[in-house]
Write a protein that holds these residues in place. Structure first.
Motif, PDB file in Angstrom:
ATOM      1  N   TYR A 152       7.934  54.700 -12.068  1.00 37.37           N
ATOM      2  CA  TYR A 152       8.458  53.326 -12.062  1.00 37.37           C
ATOM      3  C   TYR A 152       8.662  52.835 -10.635  1.00 37.37           C
ATOM      4  O   TYR A 152       8.225  51.742 -10.264  1.00 37.37           O
ATOM      5  CB  TYR A 152       9.781  53.302 -12.839  1.00 37.37           C
ATOM      6  CG  TYR A 152      10.429  51.942 -12.965  1.00 37.37           C
ATOM      7  CD1 TYR A 152      10.202  51.151 -14.086  1.00 37.37           C
ATOM      8  CD2 TYR A 152      11.307  51.469 -11.992  1.00 37.37           C
ATOM      9  CE1 TYR A 152      10.824  49.916 -14.225  1.00 37.37           C
ATOM     10  CE2 TYR A 152      11.928  50.235 -12.123  1.00 37.37           C
ATOM     11  CZ  TYR A 152      11.680  49.463 -13.245  1.00 37.37           C
ATOM     12  OH  TYR A 152      12.304  48.236 -13.366  1.00 37.37           O
ATOM     13  N   TRP A 153       9.325  53.653  -9.822  1.00 33.53           N
ATOM     14  CA  TRP A 153       9.583  53.249  -8.436  1.00 33.53           C
ATOM     15  C   TRP A 153       8.336  53.397  -7.581  1.00 33.53           C
ATOM     16  O   TRP A 153       8.160  52.648  -6.611  1.00 33.53           O
ATOM     17  CB  TRP A 153      10.765  54.041  -7.877  1.00 33.53           C
ATOM     18  CG  TRP A 153      12.002  53.849  -8.693  1.00 33.53           C
ATOM     19  CD1 TRP A 153      12.631  54.795  -9.459  1.00 33.53           C
ATOM     20  CD2 TRP A 153      12.740  52.644  -8.890  1.00 33.53           C
ATOM     21  NE1 TRP A 153      13.706  54.246 -10.102  1.00 33.53           N
ATOM     22  CE2 TRP A 153      13.802  52.931  -9.771  1.00 33.53           C
ATOM     23  CE3 TRP A 153      12.609  51.343  -8.397  1.00 33.53           C
ATOM     24  CZ2 TRP A 153      14.730  51.966 -10.175  1.00 33.53           C
ATOM     25  CZ3 TRP A 153      13.531  50.375  -8.806  1.00 33.53           C
ATOM     26  CH2 TRP A 153      14.567  50.692  -9.673  1.00 33.53           C
ATOM     27  N   GLY A 154       7.454  54.327  -7.921  1.00 30.84           N
ATOM     28  CA  GLY A 154       6.166  54.394  -7.232  1.00 30.84           C
ATOM     29  C   GLY A 154       5.337  53.151  -7.483  1.00 30.84           C
ATOM     30  O   GLY A 154       4.656  52.638  -6.588  1.00 30.84           O
ATOM     31  N   ALA A 155       5.391  52.632  -8.712  1.00 26.59           N
ATOM     32  CA  ALA A 155       4.686  51.388  -9.034  1.00 26.59           C
ATOM     33  C   ALA A 155       5.221  50.239  -8.193  1.00 26.59           C
ATOM     34  O   ALA A 155       4.477  49.327  -7.815  1.00 26.59           O
ATOM     35  CB  ALA A 155       4.848  51.083 -10.528  1.00 26.59           C
ATOM     36  N   GLN A 156       6.507  50.289  -7.876  1.00 29.48           N
ATOM     37  CA  GLN A 156       7.088  49.236  -7.043  1.00 29.48           C
ATOM     38  C   GLN A 156       6.470  49.235  -5.647  1.00 29.48           C
ATOM     39  O   GLN A 156       6.275  48.177  -5.037  1.00 29.48           O
ATOM     40  CB  GLN A 156       8.599  49.425  -6.954  1.00 29.48           C
ATOM     41  CG  GLN A 156       9.295  49.355  -8.291  1.00 29.48           C
ATOM     42  CD  GLN A 156      10.493  48.439  -8.298  1.00 29.48           C
ATOM     43  OE1 GLN A 156      10.823  47.817  -7.299  1.00 29.48           O
ATOM     44  NE2 GLN A 156      11.154  48.338  -9.423  1.00 29.48           N
ATOM     45  N   MET A 157       6.180  50.405  -5.134  1.00 31.72           N
ATOM     46  CA  MET A 157       5.530  50.479  -3.833  1.00 31.72           C
ATOM     47  C   MET A 157       4.160  49.807  -3.877  1.00 31.72           C
ATOM     48  O   MET A 157       3.800  49.034  -2.980  1.00 31.72           O
ATOM     49  CB  MET A 157       5.406  51.935  -3.404  1.00 31.72           C
ATOM     50  CG  MET A 157       6.750  52.631  -3.230  1.00 31.72           C
ATOM     51  SD  MET A 157       6.622  54.435  -3.126  1.00 31.72           S
ATOM     52  CE  MET A 157       5.745  54.607  -1.586  1.00 31.72           C
ATOM     53  N   LEU A 158       3.395  50.071  -4.923  1.00 32.90           N
ATOM     54  CA  LEU A 158       2.079  49.448  -5.070  1.00 32.90           C
ATOM     55  C   LEU A 158       2.207  47.937  -5.234  1.00 32.90           C
ATOM     56  O   LEU A 158       1.461  47.161  -4.629  1.00 32.90           O
ATOM     57  CB  LEU A 158       1.354  50.044  -6.278  1.00 32.90           C
ATOM     58  CG  LEU A 158       0.991  51.526  -6.210  1.00 32.90           C
ATOM     59  CD1 LEU A 158       0.366  51.971  -7.533  1.00 32.90           C
ATOM     60  CD2 LEU A 158       0.036  51.797  -5.055  1.00 32.90           C
ATOM     61  N   GLY A 159       3.143  47.519  -6.060  1.00 35.89           N
ATOM     62  CA  GLY A 159       3.313  46.093  -6.306  1.00 35.89           C
ATOM     63  C   GLY A 159       3.704  45.322  -5.070  1.00 35.89           C
ATOM     64  O   GLY A 159       3.198  44.223  -4.817  1.00 35.89           O
ATOM     65  N   SER A 160       4.607  45.879  -4.266  1.00 35.89           N
ATOM     66  CA  SER A 160       5.061  45.173  -3.064  1.00 35.89           C
ATOM     67  C   SER A 160       3.943  45.064  -2.035  1.00 35.89           C
ATOM     68  O   SER A 160       3.798  44.024  -1.376  1.00 35.89           O
ATOM     69  CB  SER A 160       6.272  45.898  -2.452  1.00 35.89           C
ATOM     70  OG  SER A 160       5.934  47.209  -2.041  1.00 35.89           O
ATOM     71  N   VAL A 161       3.135  46.112  -1.890  1.00 37.66           N
ATOM     72  CA  VAL A 161       2.024  46.066  -0.941  1.00 37.66           C
ATOM     73  C   VAL A 161       0.992  45.020  -1.380  1.00 37.66           C
ATOM     74  O   VAL A 161       0.505  44.213  -0.581  1.00 37.66           O
ATOM     75  CB  VAL A 161       1.364  47.450  -0.798  1.00 37.66           C
ATOM     76  CG1 VAL A 161       0.065  47.360  -0.009  1.00 37.66           C
ATOM     77  CG2 VAL A 161       2.324  48.420  -0.117  1.00 37.66           C
ATOM     78  N   GLY A 162       0.668  45.012  -2.671  1.00 33.26           N
ATOM     79  CA  GLY A 162      -0.326  44.063  -3.163  1.00 33.26           C
ATOM     80  C   GLY A 162       0.102  42.627  -3.005  1.00 33.26           C
ATOM     81  O   GLY A 162      -0.659  41.787  -2.489  1.00 33.26           O
TER      82      GLY A 162
END
Length: 471
Positions: A283-293
């Motif tokens: 869940y928090w790893g997905a946040q890293m991807l989402g913020s970069v994108g």
């Protein structure tokens, strides 16, 4: 060392300086520092909350503690910007982070004695601390970077911060891996959270005040001195009549509202203890991807800053619609009265895949939504004083929404009802943010209010940050 010429933003004079690529007083290093602080404190708090019920089978204690937390957070989130402008970052952030250790300790106590009172009081104290921390974080993240790279710096911060949730999810996963039938996490889980939170509290002492932070073009983040109590109270009250802030209210309410539903009623109800810890990591790893994108879209997709804003909001709106639609499809398969068998990542096979992807997508959307709001706030002004108030207002309204959401769950509102409320709040936000960008965000580097020009910078201050702190 690098040699380059820097043009002073105020005098127009060109200076020959030597500087390292990563100066301690650069916006990049300072944003990374506040990212590490949030990695250790709210990052671990997020991992603790994300397990559902704060790692307890009975959600009552965490619901009541978080209601107290978000109620005081709503007040001190709004006041936090003014407190930051009076005390500066170090004292504000240190006081804020100290409360996180107490909160995790309260659930260590609850693990043994099952008394809610300590957890509720610790939650209220954490609301005060979180208000200070997030107002300071918002001011740093939106005012320190150069205007045309705020999306990138937000992505950098969000990635570091959410790595805390990833590591925090690893703690209960490892500590409870062989406890497949356990209903509450063990003591070592809470002690691990407290250890990281204590480190984050100490790291706040390394944050520089805005007057000592120097951008690569030679400009400072602000040329103001710290404010007075009466000034801050007056300016904070004005925010409630500021049309820009009023347009932000639905997005602010929505941005933490969905946590109680996602943590308690998706991750907490559908998965067993060790699997919920694993889910948190993703869940928090997905946040890293989402913020970069989304950070890339907001900074690099078009030359026009206003157009970047429109495209970024549109992308988040489309993804949001798809993800909440998937959430609705999942929610129709169970209710609080009719629960499915708990899923385990090792033994549930294909039944695990769909709910796992949905929970991963919720994390992706959370980062993109909040990065979008921070980008819009950062585009409204450029100085630390103004943006600390804007960020404080955002966090205060956000926390009022959070307090309401945790009580909605505590009062056993139907799960489908909670999902519809969340979906509606996020959907209402998008056209209002588009209107705000249309009316208040300019395409050049001038900002509508609160802009300051960089003050004169010497070679030594740019390289070493040895300027006074502006008090």
């Amino acid at each position: 060392m690098e040699e380059e010429y820097v043009r002073d933003a105020e005098t127009g004079e060109t200076q020959f300086i030597k500087q390292t690529r990563f100066r301690y007083n650069s916006p990049l290093v300072q944003v990374c520092m506040i990212g590490l602080v949030c990695f250790c404190c709210p990052g671990m708090f997020n991992a603790l909350s994300g397990m559902g019920g704060g790692g307890q089978v009975d959600h009552t204690a965490v619901n009541n503690a978080n209601t107290a937390l978000y109620t005081t957070f709503a007040v001190f989130g709004i006041l936090g910007g003014g407190i930051y402008n009076i005390l500066g970052p170090r004292y504000t952030l240190f006081a804020g982070c100290s409360a996180y250790v107490l909160y995790a300790g309260a659930f260590l106590y609850y693990n043994h004695y099952k008394h809610q009172a300590f957890a509720i009081v610790a939650g209220a104290i954490l609301g005060f601390g979180a208000g200070l921390l997030w107002a300071g974080q918002g001011a740093i993240m939106t005012s320190y970077p150069p205007q045309d790279r705020k999306g990138t710096y937000i992505a950098i911060f969000w990635s570091i911060f959410n790595m805390g949730g990833v590591i925090g999810g690893l703690i209960p996963f490892v500590m409870n891996y062989n406890r497949t039938e356990a209903v509450s996490v063990n003591d070592g889980t809470y002690i691990g959270f407290m250890f990281f939170m204590a480190i984050g509290t100490v790291l706040t002492l390394g944050i520089l005040p805005p007057s000592r932070v120097v951008r690569d073009d030679g400009s400072r983040c602000t040329n103001i001195t710290y404010s007075k109590v009466t000034t801050e109270l007056t300016e904070i009250l004005k925010l409630f009549l500021n049309w820009k802030m009023l347009l932000l209210v639905p997005a602010s309410l929505a941005s933490n509202f969905f946590y109680s539903y996602q943590f308690n009623n998706v991750n907490g109800l559908l998965f067993n203890l060790r699997t919920s810890g694993l889910n948190n990591m993703f869940y928090w790893g997905a946040q890293m991807l989402g913020s970069v994108g989304i950070g890339y879209i907001f900074d690099y997709s078009f030359e026009s800053r206003r157009k970047r804003g429109f495209i970024g909001i549109g992308v988040v709106a489309l993804l949001s619609t798809g993800i909440w639609a998937g959430g609705l499809a999942n929610q129709l398969t169970y209710s609080a009265e009719v629960l499915p068998e708990k899923l385990d990542f090792k033994i549930s096979g294909s039944r695990f895949a769909g709910p796992f992807v949905l929970y991963f997508s919720y994390g992706l959307l959370d980062a993109m939504f909040q990065s979008m709001v921070y980008w819009v706030i950062g585009a409204l002004a450029d100085d630390s004083e103004t943006l600390s108030r804007y960020a404080g207002f955002y966090k205060g309204i956000q926390s009022a929404g959070g307090a309401a959401a945790w009580q909605i769950d505590a009062h056993k509102v139907s799960l489908i009802g909670q999902l519809i409320i969340n979906w509606s709040l996020t959907t209402i936000s998008y056209p209002l943010l588009v209107l705000l960008v249309m009316l208040a965000v300019k395409d050049n580097n001038e900002v509508e209010d609160g802009a300051t020009k960089g003050s004169a910078v010497t070679s030594s201050s740019l390289s070493n940050g040895n300027e006074g702190n502006g008090k």
